[in-house]
Write a protein that holds these residues in place. Structure first.
Motif, PDB file in Angstrom:
ATOM      1  N   SER A 105       0.663  -1.268  -0.085  1.00 23.36           N
ATOM      2  CA  SER A 105      -0.012  -0.100  -0.045  1.00 23.36           C
ATOM      3  C   SER A 105       0.744   1.127   0.151  1.00 23.36           C
ATOM      4  O   SER A 105       0.398   2.415  -0.006  1.00 23.36           O
ATOM      5  N   LYS A 106       2.184   1.142   0.277  1.00 24.51           N
ATOM      6  CA  LYS A 106       2.993   2.453   0.277  1.00 24.51           C
ATOM      7  C   LYS A 106       4.388   2.033  -0.405  1.00 24.51           C
ATOM      8  O   LYS A 106       4.719   0.672  -0.326  1.00 24.51           O
ATOM      9  N   SER A 107       5.084   2.746  -0.873  1.00 25.80           N
ATOM     10  CA  SER A 107       6.374   2.540  -1.578  1.00 25.80           C
ATOM     11  C   SER A 107       7.395   1.676  -0.571  1.00 25.80           C
ATOM     12  O   SER A 107       7.434   1.907   0.741  1.00 25.80           O
ATOM     13  N   SER A 108       8.092   0.810  -1.015  1.00 22.55           N
ATOM     14  CA  SER A 108       8.795   0.141  -0.198  1.00 22.55           C
ATOM     15  C   SER A 108      10.385   0.769   0.246  1.00 22.55           C
ATOM     16  O   SER A 108      11.080   1.122  -0.789  1.00 22.55           O
ATOM     17  N   GLU A 109      10.430   0.787   1.386  1.00 21.63           N
ATOM     18  CA  GLU A 109      11.684   1.405   1.751  1.00 21.63           C
ATOM     19  C   GLU A 109      13.027   0.302   1.478  1.00 21.63           C
ATOM     20  O   GLU A 109      14.178   1.010   1.207  1.00 21.63           O
ATOM     21  N   GLN A 110      12.793  -0.847   1.311  1.00 25.42           N
ATOM     22  CA  GLN A 110      13.635  -1.934   1.058  1.00 25.42           C
ATOM     23  C   GLN A 110      14.138  -1.624  -0.136  1.00 25.42           C
ATOM     24  O   GLN A 110      15.167  -1.969  -0.643  1.00 25.42           O
ATOM     25  N   LEU A 111      13.214  -1.505  -1.339  1.00 21.30           N
ATOM     26  CA  LEU A 111      13.454  -1.307  -2.728  1.00 21.30           C
ATOM     27  C   LEU A 111      14.385  -0.028  -2.794  1.00 21.30           C
ATOM     28  O   LEU A 111      15.298   0.133  -3.576  1.00 21.30           O
ATOM     29  N   LYS A 126       7.872  -6.213 -27.646  1.00 20.69           N
ATOM     30  CA  LYS A 126       7.010  -7.128 -26.937  1.00 20.69           C
ATOM     31  C   LYS A 126       5.398  -6.752 -27.048  1.00 20.69           C
ATOM     32  O   LYS A 126       4.704  -7.560 -26.817  1.00 20.69           O
ATOM     33  N   GLY A 127       5.186  -5.962 -28.074  1.00 15.43           N
ATOM     34  CA  GLY A 127       3.844  -5.496 -28.380  1.00 15.43           C
ATOM     35  C   GLY A 127       3.343  -4.384 -27.417  1.00 15.43           C
ATOM     36  O   GLY A 127       4.110  -3.465 -27.396  1.00 15.43           O
ATOM     37  N   GLN A 128       2.100  -4.422 -26.963  1.00 18.46           N
ATOM     38  CA  GLN A 128       1.640  -3.315 -26.238  1.00 18.46           C
ATOM     39  C   GLN A 128       2.355  -3.081 -24.894  1.00 18.46           C
ATOM     40  O   GLN A 128       2.850  -3.954 -24.285  1.00 18.46           O
ATOM     41  N   LEU A 129       2.827  -1.643 -24.703  1.00 17.41           N
ATOM     42  CA  LEU A 129       3.671  -1.491 -23.649  1.00 17.41           C
ATOM     43  C   LEU A 129       2.739  -1.317 -22.243  1.00 17.41           C
ATOM     44  O   LEU A 129       1.536  -1.150 -22.300  1.00 17.41           O
ATOM     45  N   LEU A 130       3.253  -2.077 -21.215  1.00 19.74           N
ATOM     46  CA  LEU A 130       2.583  -2.002 -19.970  1.00 19.74           C
ATOM     47  C   LEU A 130       3.026  -0.884 -19.168  1.00 19.74           C
ATOM     48  O   LEU A 130       4.046  -0.466 -18.934  1.00 19.74           O
ATOM     49  N   ALA A 131       2.048  -0.083 -18.398  1.00 20.01           N
ATOM     50  CA  ALA A 131       2.392   1.086 -17.716  1.00 20.01           C
ATOM     51  C   ALA A 131       2.894   0.444 -16.263  1.00 20.01           C
ATOM     52  O   ALA A 131       2.045  -0.406 -15.563  1.00 20.01           O
ATOM     53  N   PRO A 132       4.051   0.986 -15.899  1.00 19.16           N
ATOM     54  CA  PRO A 132       4.653   0.574 -14.618  1.00 19.16           C
ATOM     55  C   PRO A 132       3.713   1.114 -13.606  1.00 19.16           C
ATOM     56  O   PRO A 132       3.097   2.054 -13.625  1.00 19.16           O
ATOM     57  N   PRO A 133       3.541   0.366 -12.203  1.00 16.93           N
ATOM     58  CA  PRO A 133       2.722   0.807 -11.128  1.00 16.93           C
ATOM     59  C   PRO A 133       3.366   2.135 -10.831  1.00 16.93           C
ATOM     60  O   PRO A 133       4.327   2.276 -10.711  1.00 16.93           O
ATOM     61  N   ASP A 134       2.200   3.044  -9.988  1.00 16.65           N
ATOM     62  CA  ASP A 134       2.776   4.096  -9.585  1.00 16.65           C
ATOM     63  C   ASP A 134       3.909   4.141  -8.487  1.00 16.65           C
ATOM     64  O   ASP A 134       4.618   4.829  -8.464  1.00 16.65           O
ATOM     65  N   LEU A 135       3.592   3.244  -7.733  1.00 17.99           N
ATOM     66  CA  LEU A 135       4.705   2.931  -6.544  1.00 17.99           C
ATOM     67  C   LEU A 135       5.921   2.672  -7.193  1.00 17.99           C
ATOM     68  O   LEU A 135       6.874   2.875  -6.384  1.00 17.99           O
ATOM     69  N   LEU A 136       6.116   1.566  -8.284  1.00 21.13           N
ATOM     70  CA  LEU A 136       7.252   1.314  -8.650  1.00 21.13           C
ATOM     71  C   LEU A 136       7.840   2.768  -9.214  1.00 21.13           C
ATOM     72  O   LEU A 136       9.221   2.730  -9.085  1.00 21.13           O
ATOM     73  N   LEU A 137       7.315   3.463 -10.103  1.00 25.27           N
ATOM     74  CA  LEU A 137       7.954   4.737 -10.499  1.00 25.27           C
ATOM     75  C   LEU A 137       8.257   5.465  -9.235  1.00 25.27           C
ATOM     76  O   LEU A 137       9.470   6.254  -9.313  1.00 25.27           O
ATOM     77  N   ASP A 138       7.697   5.609  -8.039  1.00 24.27           N
ATOM     78  CA  ASP A 138       8.072   6.208  -6.876  1.00 24.27           C
ATOM     79  C   ASP A 138       9.179   5.827  -6.396  1.00 24.27           C
ATOM     80  O   ASP A 138      10.240   6.653  -5.874  1.00 24.27           O
TER      81      ASP A 138
END
Length: 225
Positions: free
Chosen positions: A177-183, A210-222
Motif C-alpha cells: 500500500s506504500k512504497s517500499s523502503e527496502q527497494l 513485446k507488443g503493447q507497452l504496460l504502464a509501470p505501477p505508480d509505486l514502482l515509479l516512486d
C-alpha cells in the motif's frame, strides 16, 4: 554451533563417499541441506568436482532424484523418488540459504555456489523467488550481490531474471500500500543487484518489441525515480 562435517572431517581429506551420503540421508530436512552446503562448497571451490556437487545439490538441497530408467520396477520401488519440497520445506530451505549466504567469505565463492544452486533451472524458481524476496526484505547484502551476479550471467532480460524481477515487483509494489523502503535502499545495499533489477524491470514495462507497452505501477515509479 560447529558444522557436523567441519568438526569430524578435514576439508583437505573430505571425500564424498557413500558413507557420507548415507549420513546425510539419515538426517531430516532441512538439516540435510544445511550440512550439505559446506560439502558442496568444498567440492566446487577446493576440489573442482562440479558433477558431484550438482548431485548433492539435487538430492540434499532440493530433494530431487533422477529416475534411473535402467532399473527394474522392483528395484525402483526400493528407491522411490523423493517428493518435491512442500511449502513449509521451501520456507525452511530459504532460511537455511539466508544463513549460509550471510556467512563471511569471498564473493566469488558465493557467486559460484548461487549459480550452481539455481543456474537457469525452472523447477527451482519458487525457492529462488522466495529467497530473494526475503533477502530484499531483510537487506541481506551478500545474498543480493550473488543474485545480481546470477542475473548478469544469465542476462537481465532472460526469462529467469524477468520472472524474478516480476516477483519482486509483486511482493514489494503491487501487493503493497506504500512504497517500499527496502527497494529504495537497494542501490546502497546491493548496487549490482539493483542495477540488474532495474534493467529487468525496464524490459518488463518499456520493451516496445513485446507488443503493447504496460504502464509501470505508480509505486514502482516512486521507487525508481
Amino acid at each position: 554451533p560447529e558444522n557436523f562435517f567441519q568438526k569430524h572431517f578435514s576439508a583437505k581429506t573430505l571425500k564424498m563417499s557413500s558413507q557420507e551420503r548415507q549420513i546425510l540421508r539419515k538426517m531430516d530436512f532441512p538439516d540435510m541441506a544445511r550440512e550439505a552446503l559446506p560439502l558442496i562448497e568444498n567440492l566446487l571451490i577446493n576440489r573442482n568436482k562440479h558433477d558431484n556437487a550438482m548431485d548433492l545439490i539435487a538430492e540434499f538441497v532440493f530433494r530431487e532424484r533422477k529416475e534411473d530408467h535402467s532399473r527394474s520396477q522392483a528395484q525402483f520401488q526400493k528407491h522411490p523418488a523423493m517428493p518435491r519440497l512442500s511449502s513449509i520445506e521451501e520456507f525452511q530451505l530459504v532460511l537455511v540459504l539466508c544463513e549460509y549466504f550471510s556467512r563471511p567469505g569471498p564473493d566469488a565463492t558465493r557467486n559460484a555456489i548461487f549459480f550452481s544452486l539455481f543456474g537457469g533451472s525452472i523447477s527451482r524458481t519458487s525457492v529462488l523467488n522466495k529467497l530473494i524476496s526475503t533477502a530484499v526484505s531483510g537487506s541481506i547484502a551478500p545474498l543480493l550481490c550473488a543474485a545480481g551476479t546470477w542475473m548478469q550471467q544469465l542476462g537481465c532480460t532472460s526469462p529467469p531474471s524477468l520472472e524474478l524481477a516480476q516477483c519482486i515487483v509483486k511482493d514489494f509494489v503491487i501487493f503493497s500500500s506504500k512504497s517500499s523502503e527496502q527497494l529504495k535502499s537497494l542501490p546502497m545495499v546491493a548496487p549490482r543487484f539493483a542495477a540488474n533489477f532495474m534493467a529487468a524491470v525496464t524490459d518488463l514495462y518499456l520493451n516496445g518489441g513485446k507488443g503493447q507497452l504496460l504502464a509501470p505501477p505508480d509505486l514502482l515509479l516512486d521507487v525508481i525515480t
